[in-house]
Design a protein around this motif. Structure first.
Motif, PDB file in Angstrom:
ATOM      1  N   ALA A   4     -14.063   3.131  -0.246  1.00  0.00           N
ATOM      2  CA  ALA A   4     -13.231   2.193  -0.341  1.00  0.00           C
ATOM      3  C   ALA A   4     -13.740   0.991  -0.066  1.00  0.00           C
ATOM      4  CB  ALA A   4     -11.767   2.659   0.241  1.00  0.00           C
ATOM      5  N   LEU A  17      -8.616   1.916  -8.162  1.00  0.00           N
ATOM      6  CA  LEU A  17      -8.985   3.103  -7.355  1.00  0.00           C
ATOM      7  C   LEU A  17      -9.619   4.230  -7.859  1.00  0.00           C
ATOM      8  CD1 LEU A  17      -5.051   3.538  -5.956  1.00  0.00           C
ATOM      9  CD2 LEU A  17      -7.086   2.530  -4.839  1.00  0.00           C
ATOM     10  N   THR A  28      -9.861  11.278  -9.753  1.00  0.00           N
ATOM     11  CA  THR A  28      -8.820  10.274  -9.412  1.00  0.00           C
ATOM     12  C   THR A  28      -7.411  10.669  -8.911  1.00  0.00           C
ATOM     13  OG1 THR A  28      -9.786   9.090 -11.347  1.00  0.00           O
ATOM     14  CG2 THR A  28      -7.433   8.451 -10.650  1.00  0.00           C
ATOM     15  N   LEU A  31      -7.474  11.238  -5.144  1.00  0.00           N
ATOM     16  CA  LEU A  31      -7.393  10.225  -4.724  1.00  0.00           C
ATOM     17  C   LEU A  31      -5.709   9.661  -4.684  1.00  0.00           C
ATOM     18  CD1 LEU A  31      -8.777   7.542  -3.067  1.00  0.00           C
ATOM     19  CD2 LEU A  31      -9.057   6.678  -5.187  1.00  0.00           C
ATOM     20  N   TYR A  32      -5.063   9.718  -5.699  1.00  0.00           N
ATOM     21  CA  TYR A  32      -3.723   9.469  -5.851  1.00  0.00           C
ATOM     22  C   TYR A  32      -2.629  10.243  -5.216  1.00  0.00           C
ATOM     23  CZ  TYR A  32      -4.405   5.511  -9.051  1.00  0.00           C
ATOM     24  OH  TYR A  32      -4.739   4.292  -9.820  1.00  0.00           O
ATOM     25  N   HIS A  37      -0.971   4.365  -3.833  1.00  0.00           N
ATOM     26  CA  HIS A  37      -1.304   3.005  -4.679  1.00  0.00           C
ATOM     27  C   HIS A  37      -2.100   2.522  -3.526  1.00  0.00           C
ATOM     28  CE1 HIS A  37       1.740   2.212  -1.288  1.00  0.00           C
ATOM     29  NE2 HIS A  37       2.416   3.111  -1.673  1.00  0.00           N
ATOM     30  N   LYS A  38      -2.589   1.320  -4.010  1.00  0.00           N
ATOM     31  CA  LYS A  38      -3.978   0.735  -3.274  1.00  0.00           C
ATOM     32  C   LYS A  38      -3.313   0.379  -1.735  1.00  0.00           C
ATOM     33  CE  LYS A  38      -6.539  -2.260  -5.655  1.00  0.00           C
ATOM     34  NZ  LYS A  38      -7.110  -3.146  -6.181  1.00  0.00           N
ATOM     35  N   LEU A  41      -3.852   3.193   0.628  1.00  0.00           N
ATOM     36  CA  LEU A  41      -5.340   3.369   0.891  1.00  0.00           C
ATOM     37  C   LEU A  41      -5.923   1.964   1.896  1.00  0.00           C
ATOM     38  CD1 LEU A  41      -8.044   4.659   0.469  1.00  0.00           C
ATOM     39  CD2 LEU A  41      -8.286   3.265  -1.560  1.00  0.00           C
TER      40      LEU A  41
END
Length: 174
Positions: A4, A17, A28, A31-32, A37-38, A41
């Motif tokens: 990141a 993302l 993906t 990660l989600y 959401h960003k 992170l």
């Protein structure tokens, strides 16, 4: 977290993302699942940095005279914010996250301020809250100096000198 940081540094705060997932070598969806959401992170990356980098500094401060220790803590916090500038830029509210970075240092800064006043090395009308707010102000300097430029250190020294006990203009009440 390293992926990141790298992607935000390369692509800027609007990096998707998906690019971070690819760099991290995960899907993906994975990660989600961990970061819906960003902002989640970004918060996790910042929390990791603060947890890794600030405690060693805070544990060392008893070895310093209180005035020097205040400067060491302020410098450490500003270095963390500088290191995480790309990540902070990706946040919806960078100022709020910067306040979260500063928060673990507030208690030690307040204690050090009292000790420095007792030692006569900090003006008597400065509070721990003043020191914390000045530190918050200094984080804004990071946004106007080029990334990777240590120019913020100049402003830290200039402002820190205002805490000195000599020939100070009395402050209005806190």
């Amino acid at each position: 977290m390293d992926a990141a940081r790298a992607v935000f540094a390369e692509q800027g705060p609007d990096a998707p993302l998906e690019a971070i997932a690819e760099r991290a070598g995960v899907g993906t969806r994975t990660l989600y699942r961990h970061f819906p959401h960003k902002e989640a992170l970004v918060r996790t990356a910042l929390r990791q940095t603060v947890t890794e980098r600030l405690p060693p500094i805070l544990y060392r401060i008893p070895d310093f005279d209180p005035r020097s220790a205040i400067l060491v803590v302020m410098e450490a916090v500003l270095a963390i914010v500088e290191r995480e500038r790309s990540v902070l830029a990706a946040a919806a509210n960078p100022a709020a996250l910067t306040a979260e970075i500063i928060e673990p240092a507030l208690g030690p800064l307040a204690e050090l301020t009292v000790r420095a006043q007792a030692a006569g090395t900090i003006r008597g009308d400065v509070t721990g809250d003043d020191v914390a707010r000045v530190l918050g102000l200094l984080t804004n300097v990071l946004w106007v100096v080029p990334e990777g430029d240590d120019g913020w250190r100049r402003y830290l020294v200039l402002v820190f000198d205002a805490f000195g006990p000599g020939a100070a203009t009395p402050l209005p009440p806190p």
